[in-house]
Design a protein around this motif. Structure first.
Motif, PDB file in Angstrom:
ATOM      1  N   GLN A 217       0.994  -1.133   0.141  1.00 27.55           N
ATOM      2  CA  GLN A 217       0.052   0.038   0.172  1.00 27.55           C
ATOM      3  C   GLN A 217       0.748   1.119   0.121  1.00 27.55           C
ATOM      4  OE1 GLN A 217      -0.541  -2.600   2.319  1.00 27.55           O
ATOM      5  NE2 GLN A 217      -2.073  -3.358   1.018  1.00 27.55           N
ATOM      6  N   PHE A 218       2.093   1.380   0.825  1.00 27.17           N
ATOM      7  CA  PHE A 218       2.810   2.477   0.740  1.00 27.17           C
ATOM      8  C   PHE A 218       3.461   2.579  -0.371  1.00 27.17           C
ATOM      9  CE2 PHE A 218       7.159   3.940   1.274  1.00 27.17           C
ATOM     10  CZ  PHE A 218       6.893   5.261   1.876  1.00 27.17           C
ATOM     11  N   ILE A 219       3.949   1.494  -0.930  1.00 26.13           N
ATOM     12  CA  ILE A 219       4.791   1.388  -2.324  1.00 26.13           C
ATOM     13  C   ILE A 219       4.032   2.025  -3.469  1.00 26.13           C
ATOM     14  CG2 ILE A 219       6.000   0.208  -4.046  1.00 26.13           C
ATOM     15  CD1 ILE A 219       6.835  -1.754  -1.592  1.00 26.13           C
ATOM     16  N   ALA A 220       2.763   1.403  -3.485  1.00 28.72           N
ATOM     17  CA  ALA A 220       2.018   2.153  -4.560  1.00 28.72           C
ATOM     18  C   ALA A 220       1.347   3.570  -4.353  1.00 28.72           C
ATOM     19  CB  ALA A 220       0.613   1.295  -4.615  1.00 28.72           C
ATOM     20  N   LEU A 221       1.073   3.849  -3.317  1.00 26.11           N
ATOM     21  CA  LEU A 221       0.916   5.320  -2.982  1.00 26.11           C
ATOM     22  C   LEU A 221       1.924   6.278  -3.259  1.00 26.11           C
ATOM     23  CD1 LEU A 221      -1.906   6.556  -1.964  1.00 26.11           C
ATOM     24  CD2 LEU A 221      -0.871   6.489   0.427  1.00 26.11           C
ATOM     25  N   ALA A 222       3.205   5.724  -2.684  1.00 30.04           N
ATOM     26  CA  ALA A 222       4.382   6.670  -2.904  1.00 30.04           C
ATOM     27  C   ALA A 222       4.671   6.833  -4.448  1.00 30.04           C
ATOM     28  CB  ALA A 222       5.536   6.073  -2.064  1.00 30.04           C
ATOM     29  N   ALA A 223       4.554   5.930  -5.178  1.00 33.94           N
ATOM     30  CA  ALA A 223       4.534   5.652  -6.612  1.00 33.94           C
ATOM     31  C   ALA A 223       3.864   6.452  -7.271  1.00 33.94           C
ATOM     32  CB  ALA A 223       4.864   4.345  -7.125  1.00 33.94           C
ATOM     33  N   ALA A 224       2.690   6.511  -6.945  1.00 33.84           N
ATOM     34  CA  ALA A 224       1.485   7.256  -7.602  1.00 33.84           C
ATOM     35  C   ALA A 224       1.756   8.667  -7.460  1.00 33.84           C
ATOM     36  CB  ALA A 224       0.262   6.768  -7.213  1.00 33.84           C
ATOM     37  N   HIS A 225       2.195   9.071  -6.049  1.00 37.20           N
ATOM     38  CA  HIS A 225       2.281  10.503  -5.880  1.00 37.20           C
ATOM     39  C   HIS A 225       3.532  11.173  -6.773  1.00 37.20           C
ATOM     40  CE1 HIS A 225       1.390  14.048  -3.819  1.00 37.20           C
ATOM     41  NE2 HIS A 225       1.417  13.762  -2.541  1.00 37.20           N
ATOM     42  N   PHE A 226       4.670  10.304  -6.608  1.00 41.55           N
ATOM     43  CA  PHE A 226       5.848  10.623  -7.363  1.00 41.55           C
ATOM     44  C   PHE A 226       5.521  10.841  -8.862  1.00 41.55           C
ATOM     45  CE2 PHE A 226       8.962   9.043 -10.249  1.00 41.55           C
ATOM     46  CZ  PHE A 226      10.192   9.914 -10.085  1.00 41.55           C
ATOM     47  N   ALA A 227       4.977  10.247  -9.468  1.00 38.83           N
ATOM     48  CA  ALA A 227       4.474  10.154 -10.818  1.00 38.83           C
ATOM     49  C   ALA A 227       3.541  11.357 -11.113  1.00 38.83           C
ATOM     50  CB  ALA A 227       3.881   8.971 -11.409  1.00 38.83           C
ATOM     51  N   CYS A 228       2.422  11.320 -10.219  1.00 41.58           N
ATOM     52  CA  CYS A 228       1.492  12.562 -10.347  1.00 41.58           C
ATOM     53  C   CYS A 228       2.323  14.018 -10.398  1.00 41.58           C
ATOM     54  CB  CYS A 228       0.852  12.519  -9.225  1.00 41.58           C
ATOM     55  SG  CYS A 228      -0.457  14.019  -8.872  1.00 41.58           S
ATOM     56  N   CYS A 229       3.432  14.129  -9.273  1.00 42.15           N
ATOM     57  CA  CYS A 229       4.035  15.403  -9.137  1.00 42.15           C
ATOM     58  C   CYS A 229       4.946  15.435 -10.257  1.00 42.15           C
ATOM     59  CB  CYS A 229       4.659  15.648  -7.817  1.00 42.15           C
ATOM     60  SG  CYS A 229       3.419  15.402  -6.459  1.00 42.15           S
ATOM     61  N   ALA A 230       5.572  14.461 -10.901  1.00 42.42           N
ATOM     62  CA  ALA A 230       6.588  14.606 -11.891  1.00 42.42           C
ATOM     63  C   ALA A 230       5.784  14.912 -13.198  1.00 42.42           C
ATOM     64  CB  ALA A 230       7.210  13.212 -12.064  1.00 42.42           C
ATOM     65  N   ALA A 231       4.449  14.396 -13.151  1.00 46.31           N
ATOM     66  CA  ALA A 231       3.783  14.875 -14.467  1.00 46.31           C
ATOM     67  C   ALA A 231       3.487  16.585 -14.482  1.00 46.31           C
ATOM     68  CB  ALA A 231       2.401  14.132 -14.504  1.00 46.31           C
ATOM     69  N   HIS A 232       2.907  17.008 -13.142  1.00 45.81           N
ATOM     70  CA  HIS A 232       2.486  18.378 -13.135  1.00 45.81           C
ATOM     71  C   HIS A 232       3.572  19.453 -12.787  1.00 45.81           C
ATOM     72  CE1 HIS A 232       0.981  17.451  -8.967  1.00 45.81           C
ATOM     73  NE2 HIS A 232       2.025  18.380  -8.959  1.00 45.81           N
ATOM     74  N   SER A 233       4.745  18.878 -12.205  1.00 40.90           N
ATOM     75  CA  SER A 233       5.557  20.276 -11.838  1.00 40.90           C
ATOM     76  C   SER A 233       6.235  21.007 -13.019  1.00 40.90           C
ATOM     77  CB  SER A 233       6.634  19.480 -10.837  1.00 40.90           C
ATOM     78  OG  SER A 233       7.344  18.612 -11.901  1.00 40.90           O
ATOM     79  N   GLY A 234       6.582  20.306 -14.010  1.00 42.38           N
ATOM     80  CA  GLY A 234       7.129  21.318 -15.245  1.00 42.38           C
ATOM     81  C   GLY A 234       6.052  22.202 -15.794  1.00 42.38           C
ATOM     82  N   PRO A 235       4.907  21.563 -16.294  1.00 45.57           N
ATOM     83  CA  PRO A 235       3.913  22.426 -16.660  1.00 45.57           C
ATOM     84  C   PRO A 235       3.481  23.723 -15.643  1.00 45.57           C
ATOM     85  CG  PRO A 235       3.438  20.198 -17.197  1.00 45.57           C
ATOM     86  CD  PRO A 235       4.514  20.243 -16.301  1.00 45.57           C
ATOM     87  N   ILE A 236       3.369  23.278 -14.447  1.00 43.79           N
ATOM     88  CA  ILE A 236       2.991  24.285 -13.482  1.00 43.79           C
ATOM     89  C   ILE A 236       4.156  25.387 -13.322  1.00 43.79           C
ATOM     90  CG2 ILE A 236       2.728  24.713 -11.259  1.00 43.79           C
ATOM     91  CD1 ILE A 236       1.592  22.046 -10.827  1.00 43.79           C
ATOM     92  N   PHE A 237       5.367  25.039 -13.182  1.00 45.20           N
ATOM     93  CA  PHE A 237       6.443  25.812 -13.023  1.00 45.20           C
ATOM     94  C   PHE A 237       6.890  26.739 -13.983  1.00 45.20           C
ATOM     95  CE2 PHE A 237      11.098  27.102 -12.856  1.00 45.20           C
ATOM     96  CZ  PHE A 237      11.251  27.336 -11.696  1.00 45.20           C
ATOM     97  N   HIS A 238       6.725  26.278 -15.240  1.00 46.20           N
ATOM     98  CA  HIS A 238       6.883  26.989 -16.575  1.00 46.20           C
ATOM     99  C   HIS A 238       5.550  27.492 -17.207  1.00 46.20           C
ATOM    100  CE1 HIS A 238      11.156  26.032 -16.752  1.00 46.20           C
ATOM    101  NE2 HIS A 238      10.848  24.722 -16.138  1.00 46.20           N
ATOM    102  N   MET A 239       4.548  27.609 -16.398  1.00 47.02           N
ATOM    103  CA  MET A 239       3.481  28.064 -17.109  1.00 47.02           C
ATOM    104  C   MET A 239       3.448  29.393 -17.513  1.00 47.02           C
ATOM    105  SD  MET A 239      -0.401  27.925 -15.324  1.00 47.02           S
ATOM    106  CE  MET A 239      -0.261  26.262 -14.941  1.00 47.02           C
ATOM    107  N   VAL A 240       4.090  30.407 -16.484  1.00 45.55           N
ATOM    108  CA  VAL A 240       4.246  31.782 -16.710  1.00 45.55           C
ATOM    109  C   VAL A 240       5.045  31.885 -18.109  1.00 45.55           C
ATOM    110  CG1 VAL A 240       5.117  33.859 -15.854  1.00 45.55           C
ATOM    111  CG2 VAL A 240       3.781  32.400 -14.158  1.00 45.55           C
TER     112      VAL A 240
END
Length: 406
Positions: A217-240
């Motif tokens: 459960q921890f491994i799946a949750l940590a992996a999902a959170h990692f991929a979730c943030c890896a996906a949106h961090s670039g578009p958010i940071f470079h949005m401006v």
């Protein structure tokens, strides 16, 4: 002995936590606004300046786990007080940096360590204080991150326009001290009886923190959170920056980022309420899928109206899924070790967040456009959906707990 009726002090904890996440994450993410002015004024590459954000998330990831463990052992107040002092110190020293490495050390290391002290400890404390409407309380603490784009970012943009980037960062650092240090003294330990008799208390009796960190459960949750943030961090940071590349004026481009932030605030509350009705896992999977589709849509937008529309949906998705990880940690692992476990989950999320800013800066420096950033982020977003779908059901998780303690 139960808590007396009347006003629940837990909502003061929630308000303090929302303020801390707003200022802590807002100052860290404000580097998106500082990116171009610093690059032009100092002659540093965008990748070099963006690397400070990467360091932020890397340091925040390691620190989040350590701060969470310390809060479980020594209490939350001392943790957030130390973080508040470090946050202001990082901003003030970064404002005086004369070389890129000095800036990266101050903004990337000190602020990253400081930001890690707020999220996991205050989410855990709020969930311990609030017995009813717990998902709402957790969402409101997380909502501080959604408020930051409409508070810290516009303030930074206005100060940069009126003065320069150094003055703007110095003022924000002093303001962080003035706001956060007094708020730390509002933080109190939860009453011993709070949450002790709730139905989700079972898992914390059966698992130690070390055992919890080895469960699927921890491994799946940590992996999902990692991929979730890896996906949106670039578009958010470079949005401006991306909006400016498309010909949108700087101050107007900041409003695109602010719209996403406001929408993210609404998404946290909306998806949190929906999760109370149908469960956190299906809402998480749906939100991650919408997030991935929004990232792909950035390949087709160029006009201001299109940016605004996409920011609304993107903000709802990426903002709405963030509190759900804390809800699942609380549900599956209980309150006693939540600071440690959620701190560890947040550490993986921070590693994901660290990828986007650096990758986006590297892509732009290489190609003078952000196309490959959005393509790669879309692919990672789909991977997050797949991992979230694999998260075990509660019944299977309960059986897993029994095996873990056998």
């Amino acid at each position: 002995m139960s808590k007396p009726s009347g006003f629940d002090y837990g909502w003061v904890i929630v308000a303090a936590g929302a303020l801390m996440t707003c200022v802590g994450f807002g100052t860290m993410l404000s580097l998106a606004v500082f990116l171009q002015p610093i690059s032009e004024a100092m002659g540093w590459s965008r990748a070099g300046v963006s690397a400070a954000a990467t360091l932020d998330f890397l340091c925040m990831g390691v620190a989040a786990f350590l701060w969470g463990t310390l809060s479980d052992r020594f209490g939350t107040r001392i943790v957030v007080l130390a973080g508040s002092v470090l946050l202001g110190l990082g901003l003030v020293t970064a404002s005086q940096a004369t070389s890129l490495w000095q800036f990266q050390l101050s903004f990337g290391v000190l602020i990253g360590i400081a930001a890690g002290s707020f999220y996991a400890p205050m989410m855990a404390l709020a969930s311990a204080w609030i017995e009813r409407n717990r998902s709402l309380a957790v969402a409101l603490v997380s909502a501080g991150m959604g408020v930051s784009p409409v508070t810290i970012a516009p303030t930074a943009s206005w100060l940069i326009t009126a003065y320069d980037w150094r003055t703007a960062m110095l003022v924000i650092g002093c303001a962080a001290w003035a706001l956060l240090i007094p708020a730390c003294f509002l933080v109190r330990p939860a009453p011993a009886t709070a949450g002790a008799a709730t139905t989700d208390a079972g898992p914390e009796v059966e698992l130690t923190a070390a055992q919890a960190l080895r469960t699927p459960q921890f491994i799946a949750l940590a992996a999902a959170h990692f991929a979730c943030c890896a996906a949106h961090s670039g578009p958010i940071f470079h949005m401006v920056s991306y909006a400016m590349v498309c010909g949108i004026a700087p101050l107007t481009a900041v409003t695109v980022y602010s719209v996403a932030g406001v929408s993210g605030l609404g998404g946290r509350l909306l998806l949190g309420a929906l999760a109370d009705r149908i469960g956190a896992k299906p809402v998480l999977v749906g939100g991650l899928f919408v997030q991935a589709m929004c990232i792909a849509t950035y390949l087709a937008v160029a006009q201001l109206g299109e940016f605004y529309a996409l920011s609304v949906v993107f903000g709802l998705a990426y903002g709405g899924v963030m509190p759900l990880y804390a809800v699942l940690v609380r549900e599956y692992f209980g309150a006693r070790i939540m600071g440690t476990v959620f701190g560890a989950v947040s550490a993986f999320a921070s590693l994901g967040m660290a990828l986007g800013p650096w990758a986006g800066g590297l892509v732009f420096d290489s190609f003078q456009q952000y196309t490959w950033l959005h393509v790669g982020s879309f692919a990672i977003g789909l991977a997050a959906v797949a991992v979230a779908l694999s998260f075990p059901t509660k019944r299977r998780q309960t059986l897993g707990l029994g095996r873990a303690t056998a």
